[in-house]
Design an enzyme around this catalytic site. Structure first.
Site, PDB file in Angstrom:
ATOM      1  CD  GLU A   1     -43.358-165.902  52.085  1.00  0.00           C
ATOM      2  OE1 GLU A   1     -43.643-166.176  53.271  1.00  0.00           O
ATOM      3  OE2 GLU A   1     -43.195-164.736  51.687  1.00  0.00           O
ATOM      4  CB  CYS A   2     -45.021-173.777  50.159  1.00  0.00           C
ATOM      5  SG  CYS A   2     -45.425-175.501  50.439  1.00  0.00           S
ATOM      6  N   GLY A   3     -42.449-175.248  51.319  1.00  0.00           N
ATOM      7  CA  GLY A   3     -41.395-176.216  51.027  1.00  0.00           C
ATOM      8  C   GLY A   3     -41.510-176.805  49.628  1.00  0.00           C
ATOM      9  CG  PHE A   4     -44.408-179.171  48.382  1.00  0.00           C
ATOM     10  CD1 PHE A   4     -43.837-180.348  47.934  1.00  0.00           C
ATOM     11  CD2 PHE A   4     -45.094-179.195  49.594  1.00  0.00           C
ATOM     12  CE1 PHE A   4     -43.933-181.522  48.661  1.00  0.00           C
ATOM     13  CE2 PHE A   4     -45.197-180.360  50.332  1.00  0.00           C
ATOM     14  CZ  PHE A   4     -44.608-181.531  49.870  1.00  0.00           C
ATOM     15  CB  THR A   5     -42.108-172.471  46.866  1.00  0.00           C
ATOM     16  OG1 THR A   5     -43.190-172.212  47.762  1.00  0.00           O
ATOM     17  CG2 THR A   5     -41.957-171.292  45.929  1.00  0.00           C
TER      18      THR A   5
END
Length: 181
Positions: free
Chosen positions: A34-38
């Site tokens: 659940e990350c901006g880099f996912t």
């Protein structure tokens, strides 16, 4: 000491010796669902599929230390990655990569390749710098993992040859992998 001296737990709790990956090129990544880099999962899956028959493996270690962006159990994370990102490479137990409870593998990786800065061309660089600076004002001067999707490239001899921060263009990572293969 080498990468092959470590044992880790897989997402199902089984002990795995990294010596099982001798003679392979490895990309070791701390991930979060659940990350901006996912969205990097999609590119990592492409890279894995492109090179897996040439002796390349991605070793994925979910980590909930950065913004609590890897919720759930390791088994739940593994299943979500299989369904949402078609991940086929090994997903291991959820670990800490920094601090008092950091996994010994990451202590070793950080000692071998330290932080050299974020990629200034990435669209999220300024945001990630601000977030990381609030957590660790001295972040530029230590080897700690700064955020999710930091990657370590390991050659066929088990040597850690490069560290890629989450802002590194994955096409550059792909080319470095190709050089080692």
């Amino acid at each position: 000491m080498s990468i092959y001296d470590f044992e880790v737990k897989d997402a199902d709790g089984n002990t795995v010796s990294l010596s099982e990956y001798k003679d392979k090129v490895l990309l070791i990544v701390n991930s979060a669902t659940e990350c901006g880099f996912t969205p990097q999962y999609n590119q990592l899956t492409e890279i894995y599929n492109e090179f897996k028959d040439d002796g390349f493996v991605i070793l994925d270690f979910p980590c909930n230390q950065f913004g609590k962006q890897a919720p759930g159990t390791a088994t739940e994370i593994k299943e979500a990655c299989r369904i949402n990102f078609l991940v086929e490479y090994p997903i291991f137990d959820k670990i800490d990569v920094n601090g008092e409870n950091e996994n010994p593998l990451y202590t070793y990786l950080k000692r071998e390749k330290t932080f050299e800065g974020f990629d200034e061309d990435h669209e999220l660089t300024e945001i990630i710098k601000d977030v990381v600076a609030k957590i660790d004002a001295d972040y530029e001067n230590n080897g700690d993992i700064k955020w999710n999707f930091t990657k370590f490239l390991v050659d066929r001899d088990g040597e850690v040859v490069e560290r890629f921060e989450p802002t590194k263009d994955l096409n550059i990572v792909r080319e470095k992998i190709k050089e080692l293969l």
